[in-house]
Design an enzyme around this catalytic site. Structure first.
Site, PDB file in Angstrom:
ATOM      1  N   GLU A 225       0.843  -1.202   0.000  1.00 50.11           N
ATOM      2  CA  GLU A 225       0.000   0.000   0.000  1.00 50.11           C
ATOM      3  C   GLU A 225       0.881   1.256   0.000  1.00 50.11           C
ATOM      4  O   GLU A 225       0.594   2.225  -0.695  1.00 50.11           O
ATOM      5  CB  GLU A 225      -0.932  -0.012   1.219  1.00 50.11           C
ATOM      6  CG  GLU A 225      -1.883  -1.216   1.191  1.00 50.11           C
ATOM      7  CD  GLU A 225      -2.978  -1.136   2.236  1.00 50.11           C
ATOM      8  OE1 GLU A 225      -2.639  -1.317   3.416  1.00 50.11           O
ATOM      9  OE2 GLU A 225      -4.138  -0.905   1.881  1.00 50.11           O
TER      10      GLU A 225
ATOM     11  N   GLU B 235      -3.491  -9.734   3.333  1.00 49.64           N
ATOM     12  CA  GLU B 235      -4.402  -9.453   4.450  1.00 49.64           C
ATOM     13  C   GLU B 235      -5.508 -10.494   4.603  1.00 49.64           C
ATOM     14  O   GLU B 235      -5.835 -10.901   5.723  1.00 49.64           O
ATOM     15  CB  GLU B 235      -5.033  -8.061   4.288  1.00 49.64           C
ATOM     16  CG  GLU B 235      -4.099  -6.909   4.621  1.00 49.64           C
ATOM     17  CD  GLU B 235      -3.228  -6.482   3.444  1.00 49.64           C
ATOM     18  OE1 GLU B 235      -3.151  -7.244   2.449  1.00 49.64           O
ATOM     19  OE2 GLU B 235      -2.617  -5.416   3.522  1.00 49.64           O
TER      20      GLU B 235
HETATM   21  N1  COA Z   1       4.067  -8.533  11.835  1.00 52.45           N
HETATM   22  C1  COA Z   1       4.775  -8.937  12.899  1.00 52.45           C
HETATM   23  N2  COA Z   1       5.733  -9.871  12.854  1.00 52.45           N
HETATM   24  C2  COA Z   1       5.981 -10.416  11.659  1.00 52.45           C
HETATM   25  C3  COA Z   1       5.277 -10.067  10.502  1.00 52.45           C
HETATM   26  C4  COA Z   1       4.291  -9.064  10.618  1.00 52.45           C
HETATM   27  N3  COA Z   1       3.596  -8.638   9.563  1.00 52.45           N
HETATM   28  N4  COA Z   1       5.748 -10.794   9.470  1.00 52.45           N
HETATM   29  C5  COA Z   1       6.711 -11.577   9.962  1.00 52.45           C
HETATM   30  N5  COA Z   1       6.849 -11.348  11.281  1.00 52.45           N
HETATM   31  C6  COA Z   1       7.821 -11.965  12.187  1.00 52.45           C
HETATM   32  C7  COA Z   1       7.646 -13.457  12.292  1.00 52.45           C
HETATM   33  O1  COA Z   1       6.697 -13.778  13.277  1.00 52.45           O
HETATM   34  C8  COA Z   1       9.043 -13.896  12.656  1.00 52.45           C
HETATM   35  O2  COA Z   1       9.200 -13.626  14.034  1.00 52.45           O
HETATM   36  P1  COA Z   1      10.137 -14.545  14.968  1.00 52.45           P
HETATM   37  O3  COA Z   1      11.505 -14.404  14.385  1.00 52.45           O
HETATM   38  O4  COA Z   1       9.964 -13.961  16.312  1.00 52.45           O
HETATM   39  O5  COA Z   1       9.576 -15.932  14.826  1.00 52.45           O
HETATM   40  C9  COA Z   1       9.927 -12.919  11.901  1.00 52.45           C
HETATM   41  O6  COA Z   1       9.109 -11.793  11.603  1.00 52.45           O
HETATM   42  C10 COA Z   1      10.510 -13.441  10.612  1.00 52.45           C
HETATM   43  O7  COA Z   1       9.448 -13.978   9.826  1.00 52.45           O
HETATM   44  P2  COA Z   1       9.608 -15.336   9.014  1.00 52.45           P
HETATM   45  O8  COA Z   1       8.271 -15.637   8.471  1.00 52.45           O
HETATM   46  O9  COA Z   1      10.286 -16.348   9.836  1.00 52.45           O
HETATM   47  O10 COA Z   1      10.599 -14.893   7.853  1.00 52.45           O
HETATM   48  P3  COA Z   1      10.601 -15.348   6.365  1.00 52.45           P
HETATM   49  O11 COA Z   1      11.757 -14.659   5.756  1.00 52.45           O
HETATM   50  O12 COA Z   1      10.480 -16.818   6.260  1.00 52.45           O
HETATM   51  O13 COA Z   1       9.244 -14.745   5.728  1.00 52.45           O
HETATM   52  C11 COA Z   1       7.602 -13.045   5.283  1.00 52.45           C
HETATM   53  C12 COA Z   1       9.056 -13.365   5.688  1.00 52.45           C
HETATM   54  C13 COA Z   1       7.440 -11.556   5.364  1.00 52.45           C
HETATM   55  C14 COA Z   1       7.349 -13.525   3.851  1.00 52.45           C
HETATM   56  C15 COA Z   1       6.607 -13.768   6.225  1.00 52.45           C
HETATM   57  O14 COA Z   1       6.995 -13.532   7.557  1.00 52.45           O
HETATM   58  C16 COA Z   1       5.189 -13.279   6.068  1.00 52.45           C
HETATM   59  O15 COA Z   1       4.502 -13.701   5.161  1.00 52.45           O
HETATM   60  N6  COA Z   1       4.745 -12.398   6.992  1.00 52.45           N
HETATM   61  C17 COA Z   1       3.372 -11.963   7.012  1.00 52.45           C
HETATM   62  C18 COA Z   1       3.182 -10.796   6.094  1.00 52.45           C
HETATM   63  C19 COA Z   1       1.756 -10.311   6.153  1.00 52.45           C
HETATM   64  O16 COA Z   1       0.841 -11.084   6.184  1.00 52.45           O
HETATM   65  N7  COA Z   1       1.580  -8.990   6.143  1.00 52.45           N
HETATM   66  C20 COA Z   1       0.282  -8.397   6.138  1.00 52.45           C
HETATM   67  C21 COA Z   1      -0.185  -8.126   7.510  1.00 52.45           C
HETATM   68  S1  COA Z   1      -1.835  -7.532   7.513  1.00 52.45           S
END
Ligand code: COA
Length: 687
Positions: free
Chosen positions: A104, A124
């Site tokens: 966004e 989302e």
């Molecule tokens: N908010 C808070 N914490 C988040 C986060 C978010 N949006 N996205 C990831 N994290 C945290 C994870 O819980 C993890 O925490 P930890 O180390 O304490 O376990 C850390 O960030 C790393 O994430 P991880 O998923 O292990 O890394 P990755 O490199 O494998 O993947 C992403 C990265 C961003 C692809 C994946 O974390 C993801 O899909 N996150 C969600 C994104 C999302 O849905 N955003 C929209 C929110 S409305």
């Protein structure tokens, strides 16, 4: 300490976001961004603003950890409005993942330049909410209505280079000379400088771009979204809102999706999906400090399971030796693997080059000496103690001392398998779920003498294989099949008490399970579980115990493979078979089982109660040490609806008092052995 840094490079203000690990848009980050933007806007020397992120990724969306509390100001729409209306051109430099609020933000910037490996997405809906800061609406203007709606309603990320999303970026910085973030930044700065020199950069608000509605078939799109969203209602809500608002300005439409976002944030579906997200992260967290020393693996057995396990390893880049007893079985197994890879390639899931590389990683052999030097062997042979013990004795003889010896058994006692070797500390269970290269769940079975370092290595390996692993102890069926069996027992008991086959399957489909439990049995083969159970005595306290399966097997109805099972498969669409109803009724009558009336709700509730009851016993007996493992097993092993969070999450919603009362009633009817009295308060969170 601020989460953003600013500096000037010539006339370009560089705003760097530095909030590891994923630059999530926490309240502090939003506030720091606004402060920095105010300061930059006041500086009359600034000709352009370059926004980028430190670390491995751009902004990955809202900070999900803040979703349980009240939303705090400043809110994301405020940050986005400031960026979009910024007095000088704003360029977003993208890398890693650009997700949710991150997309966004990027969409509201005046220009976007990106590393070609960048992923973009609006996830989302997979968290039960919708993009609340106009991301979908701006994306509609950048990449077209249909592409934007697909992105926002699927929740899936795509490569920024995917043709449909070409218009999102103004440039791809595809120079291969950069290997670090600094290199990317230097390229980004150069791009901005050049564009400034040419007078090509002007502030331009995406929200003011014309919307080309194109030829969108909303009806087809709605049906597609409903099909893929399964039990999650949010994608369709978002779709309907976007369609209704099509003629409105971005600001007006954004206020509606913002409202929807705020409303959904505290919904049960959103809470369940957040629960699933965090339990996956928790159980996937890196364990152990030793580096993983597994390069080459051996797989014993080139049947369906062994072949799929080999694919799973080759997909992750491991070299595999696939061992079979006969040349004939081996070449059939290798051929199946080739066909499967070529199929994935033809469907566009992998490139021809990936297909060729992966096939070349799997080498067949009929000679045990070819697995002598592998770091890990996974045995996926016939499910018989005798067969497995003889394989393990042989492996113990030929494999190097440091090799880990794993079995993919689903039910057998791994302690007994380990006894066939002189190194029980190196023997572990690696229980894959079928099809092993698709299903995410992996049970790592920690037998009595398995060394902790071996378990740790398997946990690290699971992450490399992109599996969701749970570590469990030895018992019949381990944690997953044991709980699934308990669910299956209850389903069959309900059949004996008068529920019909289609009533049961429809009720569980309506609940959100990926498949009805009886259709699953037909698919996997009713004889599989029947044969496994036949090796153990029938529980005398449970007269109806899987008696329906027994009756069907005795009647030659083994499922799809025989054309007859719970359903009749003689036509393209499986049909209900009255003969089965007669068979079931006969068994019920012989056992004198009292009949009762069932409806969708009573079937769902009883099935869920059985899952919770067995889950609590599995925790109580220490078969799983982390209670989060239960929901993970159901979500990734058995198609439990993610939007319901898992049986333990649902148990929390029911409340302990209500569960105790329902279980007590079942205990009175069926006895203490089937419905033991449990200290639920120890395993289920209470508000
Ligand atoms: N908010 C808070 N914490 C988040 C986060 C978010 N949006 N996205 C990831 N994290 C945290 C994870 O819980 C993890 O925490 P930890 O180390 O304490 O376990 C850390 O960030 C790393 O994430 P991880 O998923 O292990 O890394 P990755 O490199 O494998 O993947 C992403 C990265 C961003 C692809 C994946 O974390 C993801 O899909 N996150 C969600 C994104 C999302 O849905 N955003 C929209 C929110 S409305």
């Amino acid at each position: 300490m601020s989460l953003v840094n600013t500096r000037m490079v010539g006339q370009i203000a560089v705003l760097e976001i530095n909030s590891p690990p994923v630059n999530a848009l926490s309240v502090q980050l939003r506030s720091d961004m606004l402060k920095a933007l105010t300061t930059i806007a006041e500086n009359t020397d600034v000709a352009a603003l370059l926004l980028h992120c430190a670390g491995s990724t751009f902004i990955c969306g809202a900070d999900i950890r803040e979703f349980d509390a009240e939303p705090l100001s400043p809110h994301l729409p405020e940050v986005i409005a400031r960026l979009e209306n910024f007095p000088v051109p704003v360029v977003a430099l993208l890398h890693g993942h650009v997700l949710g609020g991150g997309l966004e933000v990027a969409a509201a910037c005046h220009y976007r330049i990106a590393d070609p490996q960048t992923n973009i997405g609006l996830p989302e809906v997979s968290l039960g909410v919708v993009p609340g800061a106009g991301g979908a609406q701006r994306m509609m203007r950048l990449v077209g209505v249909e592409n934007a709606v697909q992105l926002a309603t699927s929740g899936r990320a795509v490569k920024v280079t995917q043709p449909e999303y070409n218009a999102f970026c103004d440039a791809l910085l595809s120079d291969t000379s950069f290997s670090h973030l600094e290199g990317l930044l230097a390229l980004g700065l150069h791009w901005v400088e050049l564009a400034l020199q040419k007078g090509e950069l002007v502030p331009r608000a995406t929200a003011n771009m014309a919307l080309d509605q194109g030829e969108v078939d909303w009806e087809a799109l709605t049906a597609k979204v409903a099909r893929s969203a399964k039990s999650n209602p949010v994608p369709n809500k978002l779709l309907a809102q976007l369609q209704r608002d099509l003629c409105l300005s971005v600001q007006e439409s954004e206020s509606h999706t913002r409202h929807l976002f705020l409303e959904l944030r505290q919904s049960l579906v959103a809470k369940a999906l957040r629960h699933a997200f965090f339990l996956e992260k928790k159980l996937q967290a890196p364990r152990g400090k030793q580096p993983l020393r597994i390069d080459q693996v051996g797989v014993i057995g080139a049947g369906t399971m062994g072949g799929a396990i080999a694919i799973c390893f080759a997909d992750a880049g491991f070299k595999v030796v696939l061992l079979e007893q006969s040349e004939q079985a081996l070449s059939a197994g290798l051929e199946r693997i080739k066909v499967q890879y070529q199929g994935s390639c033809d469907k566009g899931r992998i490139t021809q080059q990936q297909c060729d590389v992966r096939i070349s990683l799997i080498n067949g052999s009929c000679d045990y000496s070819d697995v002598a030097d592998v770091d890990l062997v996974i045995e996926a042979a016939f499910e018989s103690m005798e067969v497995k013990q003889s394989i393990f004795a042989k492996l113990d003889e030929v494999c190097k001392k440091s090799s880990i010896l794993a079995t993919n058994t689903s039910y057998l006692d791994i302690n007994l398998i380990a006894q066939a070797t002189a190194r029980p500390e190196s023997v572990v269970g690696m229980h894959f779920f079928s099809p092993a290269n698709i299903m995410k769940l992996l049970e790592i079975v920690n037998a009595d003498q398995t060394a902790p370092a071996v378990v740790e290595a398997m946990q690290q390996l699971a992450k490399k294989l992109r599996k969701q692993a749970v570590t469990v102890g030895v018992c019949f069926g381990f944690a997953a099949n044991r709980m699934y069996s308990r669910y299956g027992r209850e389903i069959q008991q309900m059949l004996l008490e008068g529920a019909s086959v289609e009533q049961i399957d429809n009720a569980m489909l309506d609940f959100g399970m990926a498949m009805g439990p009886l259709a699953v049995l037909d698919l996997s083969g009713i004889d599989i579980g029947h044969n496994a159970r036949a090796q153990y005595p029938q529980p005398e306290y449970d007269p109806g115990y899987f008696k329906v399966s027994t009756a069907l097997v005795n009647a030659g109805r083994l499922g799809r493979k025989t054309g007859l099972g719970f359903y009749n498969y003689s036509t393209a669409k499986p049909t209900v078979d009255q003969e089965v109803a007669v068979l079931i009724k006969k068994v019920g009558d012989e056992l004198g089982i009292p009949q009762q009336h069932f409806n969708t709700e009573s079937i769902q509730q009883r099935a869920l109660l059985a899952m919770i009851s067995e889950a609590a016993q599995v925790i109580e007996e220490g078969i799983v040490s982390e209670k989060e493992a239960i929901d993970l097993i159901w979500l990734h092993g058995y198609g439990f609806p993610r939007a319901k969070g898992g049986p333990m999450f649902m148990a929390e919603q029911y409340g302990i008092g209500s569960l105790q009362a329902k279980m007590e009633k079942m205990r009175e009817l069926q006895g203490e052995k089937i419905w033991p009295s449990l200290e639920l308060a120890q395993y289920i969170n209470q508000d």
